[in-house]
Each structure stands twice: as C-alpha cells, then as structure tokens.
Design a protein around this motif. Sequence first.
Motif, PDB file in Angstrom:
ATOM      1  N   GLU A 161     -18.920   4.067  10.280  1.00 50.38           N
ATOM      2  CA  GLU A 161     -19.149   4.326   8.858  1.00 50.38           C
ATOM      3  C   GLU A 161     -19.612   3.070   8.121  1.00 50.38           C
ATOM      4  O   GLU A 161     -20.617   3.097   7.426  1.00 50.38           O
ATOM      5  N   HIS A 162     -18.894   1.961   8.360  1.00 52.83           N
ATOM      6  CA  HIS A 162     -19.211   0.744   7.638  1.00 52.83           C
ATOM      7  C   HIS A 162     -20.591   0.214   8.038  1.00 52.83           C
ATOM      8  O   HIS A 162     -21.417  -0.107   7.190  1.00 52.83           O
ATOM      9  N   LYS A 177      -8.172   0.724   6.786  1.00 54.60           N
ATOM     10  CA  LYS A 177      -9.011   1.435   7.758  1.00 54.60           C
ATOM     11  C   LYS A 177      -9.614   0.454   8.773  1.00 54.60           C
ATOM     12  O   LYS A 177      -9.683   0.726   9.964  1.00 54.60           O
ATOM     13  N   LEU A 178     -10.018  -0.695   8.271  1.00 59.04           N
ATOM     14  CA  LEU A 178     -10.605  -1.718   9.142  1.00 59.04           C
ATOM     15  C   LEU A 178      -9.588  -2.136  10.212  1.00 59.04           C
ATOM     16  O   LEU A 178      -9.933  -2.286  11.390  1.00 59.04           O
ATOM     17  N   GLU A 226     -10.837  10.171   9.924  1.00 57.63           N
ATOM     18  CA  GLU A 226     -12.117   9.624   9.450  1.00 57.63           C
ATOM     19  C   GLU A 226     -12.674   8.601  10.440  1.00 57.63           C
ATOM     20  O   GLU A 226     -13.885   8.532  10.637  1.00 57.63           O
ATOM     21  N   SER A 267       0.820  -1.218   0.000  1.00 56.98           N
ATOM     22  CA  SER A 267       0.000   0.000   0.000  1.00 56.98           C
ATOM     23  C   SER A 267       0.851   1.264   0.000  1.00 56.98           C
ATOM     24  O   SER A 267       0.313   2.365  -0.032  1.00 56.98           O
ATOM     25  N   GLN A 320     -17.056  -7.423  13.252  1.00 58.11           N
ATOM     26  CA  GLN A 320     -17.041  -5.996  12.974  1.00 58.11           C
ATOM     27  C   GLN A 320     -16.422  -5.238  14.156  1.00 58.11           C
ATOM     28  O   GLN A 320     -16.833  -5.437  15.295  1.00 58.11           O
ATOM     29  N   LYS A 353      -9.228   0.405  12.755  1.00 55.93           N
ATOM     30  CA  LYS A 353     -10.407   0.376  13.634  1.00 55.93           C
ATOM     31  C   LYS A 353     -10.282  -0.767  14.644  1.00 55.93           C
ATOM     32  O   LYS A 353     -10.551  -0.595  15.831  1.00 55.93           O
ATOM     33  N   PHE A 369      -6.823   8.941   7.574  1.00 52.66           N
ATOM     34  CA  PHE A 369      -7.428   7.672   8.009  1.00 52.66           C
ATOM     35  C   PHE A 369      -7.891   7.779   9.459  1.00 52.66           C
ATOM     36  O   PHE A 369      -9.012   7.412   9.799  1.00 52.66           O
ATOM     37  N   ALA A 379      -7.233   0.490   0.725  1.00 56.72           N
ATOM     38  CA  ALA A 379      -7.561   1.523   1.718  1.00 56.72           C
ATOM     39  C   ALA A 379      -8.619   1.079   2.741  1.00 56.72           C
ATOM     40  O   ALA A 379      -8.453   1.289   3.946  1.00 56.72           O
ATOM     41  N   GLU A 380      -9.713   0.477   2.264  1.00 54.89           N
ATOM     42  CA  GLU A 380     -10.798   0.112   3.184  1.00 54.89           C
ATOM     43  C   GLU A 380     -10.357  -0.911   4.219  1.00 54.89           C
ATOM     44  O   GLU A 380     -10.772  -0.885   5.372  1.00 54.89           O
ATOM     45  N   GLU A 381      -9.483  -1.840   3.783  1.00 56.54           N
ATOM     46  CA  GLU A 381      -8.975  -2.877   4.705  1.00 56.54           C
ATOM     47  C   GLU A 381      -7.995  -2.265   5.707  1.00 56.54           C
ATOM     48  O   GLU A 381      -7.956  -2.674   6.867  1.00 56.54           O
TER      49      GLU A 381
END
Length: 294
Positions: free
Chosen positions: A282-283, A166-167, A275, A128, A184, A170, A272, A162-164
């Motif tokens: 968000e998810h 962010k996960l 957000e 990444s 989750q 989190k 990141f 990117a989404e992973e």
Amino acid sequence: MLKIPPHQVAGHQAGNGKLGPLVDESGRFYKPLQGDERGSNELKFYTSFSSNSRILEHISKFFPTFYGTQLIEASDGSGLKPHLVLEDLSVGRVNPSIVDIKIGSRTWAPEASEEYIQKCLKKDRETSSLPLGFRLSGIQIYGNRESGYWKPERTSMQNLPAEEVKLILKKFVSSNTSTDMDLQPDCAFAATVYGGSTGILSQLLEMKAWFEDQTMYHFYSCSILIMFEKGLALEGQNPGGQIKLIDFAHVIEGRGVIDHNFLGGLCSLIKFISEILTDPNEHKSLVSSVNGVN
Ligand SMILES: O=P(O)(O)O[C@@H]1[C@@H](OP(=O)(O)O)[C@H](OP(=O)(O)O)[C@H](O)[C@H](OP(=O)(O)O)[C@H]1OP(=O)(O)O
Ligand SMILES: Nc1ncnc2c1ncn2[C@@H]1O[C@H](COP(=O)(O)OP(=O)(O)O)[C@@H](O)[C@H]1O
C-alpha cells in the motif's frame, strides 16, 4: 534449573534483583504472584477458567495451560514465593519473532482503585490504546543469524499513530534483517504468517467469534501474543504462526454482558492485519503514484 525467559518482550522482568518470571527446561513458565490483588485475581481467573466445562478445546488452545501454583525461589532473591505454573509458550521455538499487543481502549476494571484508574487512564490516553483500541506493548523481530533480533525500546512502540503501527506489523512479517529495519518492509511473509486457513488472521477471527458470544469474563489489560519462526519462513517452511492470550491480573466476571472493550480492540487489530494482507505494498504504491510511476 530455573532461568530468565530468553524471549520475554513485555511486563515485569527478572534480573538485576527484580521480581519477574522464570522458566525451566521442562517447558514451564513460573510467573510470580504479585503480592496484592493482582496476584490473587490472576490465580482466581486461571482456577476458574481451567475448570470451566463451557470452555471447549478450540478456545482453551488460545490460553497457556495452567499447572497450579508452586513455591519457588523468587528471582529478586527474596526467598520462596508463590508462582503461577504455566505452559512456556515459547518452548520449542528457536528464534521466535514475538509481539505483545495489549487489547482494549480501557485497561482498568471498574472495581479498581481510583489511583490505579487514574494511572491507567493517563497511559491509555497517551498511547494508541484510546484511538486504536490496542497498543504494542513490546516486540522482538528476528532478523537472521548474523543480525539477531530487533528489539526496540518498549515505550517507543506504545504511542504510535495508526500508520506507524501498521508499519511495525508489516516489519514483523518482512524479510528485513534487524540492521535494516528502517528500510521499507517487503512483507515477504505476510501471506504465510498472517494469511491462510491456519494463519494469524484466521486464528484472530476464531477468537473474535468467541468474544462475540461469551459473557463469562471481561479481559481488561490482557495481551495477545503473536509468535512465529522467521527462520522457518526463510527456508520456505511453515513458520508456525500462533496467537495466545496472556496476563489475566485484571480479568473480572462478565455477568452476562459482552466484553465490548476487548472485542472492539480485537476488531481493530483484525482490520490492521487484514489490510496488510489485502495490500501489503500500500505504502509503496502510494509513493509510486505520487511520483507518477503508476
Ligand atoms: O510498571 P510499568 O509502568 O512498566 O507498567 C506496567 C505495564 O507496563 P507498560 O505499560 O507496558 O510499560 C504492564 O504492561 P505490560 O504487561 O508490559 O503490557 C502492566 O500494565 C503492569 O500493570 P499490572 O501489573 O498489569 O497491573 C504495569 O505495572 P505496574 O506499574 O502496574 O506495576
Ligand atoms: N506463558 C508464557 N510463556 C512464555 N512467555 C510468556 C508467558 N506469559 C508471559 N510471557 C512473556 O512475558 C511477558 C509479560 O507477561 P505478563 O503476563 O503480561 O506479565 P506482567 O503481568 O508482568 O505484565 C509477555 O510479554 C511475554 O513475552
């Protein structure tokens, strides 16, 4: 008595006859000087930085304290070898959650050999680093006393979209135990770890303000370590969130030019974290609205 660092998440590791860092009980971290220019370069950086009168306390606090070099028995059994003597950043922490984030879309300095540049370019393209300006180099997330740590295989963290990414950032601040990391993330500790006037985001912004100004050094292939104590967060206490910069084997002189490569990656990481703080669910809300719940 020297031992293998119990909380190392990336880099060259001691054990099984390999050369890697060691720690002692007095809070010192002994990093072997790599035999080639990487070792001499990191020593050159620490020597310059620790005697640089332009570095004030609000910036030096982001770096491990440097105590010089020392000959100690190397972890690979090869005898006495020179080591950098550094502050052990995980000292005093009981069950730290730690992530090592290699900053910059480019991890090689311009004066590196063609062979090394090609090796780094390949890694930067495959991970990444190029699209996001940073890669997750290694991570351990504390679950609880029963489940211990979640410590995924390092390479599986480095090429995430990117989404992973962010996960994972989190999960890092969620109350999930290490056995239910595939659930989750609840971001239960996002506000106490990432947020607040002394939290991770505010520290990253303080670091960014320095990078917007400083032109003394260019920090290729450096990492930001983010650490906190989940055990304290679970008890409702201050989890001691902290960021530190490590790994200066590829730092070069800035010669009056802003370190755009590091700054770009740092801004991306800040986005990141911001957000996640603004919209931790968000998810979930996306899923609910798709299902017609909202
Ligand atoms: O040995 P590898 O392939 O794990 O690569 C090391 C990197 O591991 P990673 O890319 O995270 O898997 C390692 O990255 P980390 O510090 O683990 O983030 C370094 O880039 C290291 O290079 P150098 O000692 O800084 O010149 C890299 O070591 P060298 O191969 O350059 O010795
Ligand atoms: N001063 C320190 N105190 C505690 N842990 C450290 C320190 N420096 C590095 N580490 C740990 O060691 C890992 C590798 O460090 P690094 O300097 O990047 O080594 P390498 O040059 O082998 O990549 C980091 O991810 C972190 O977990």
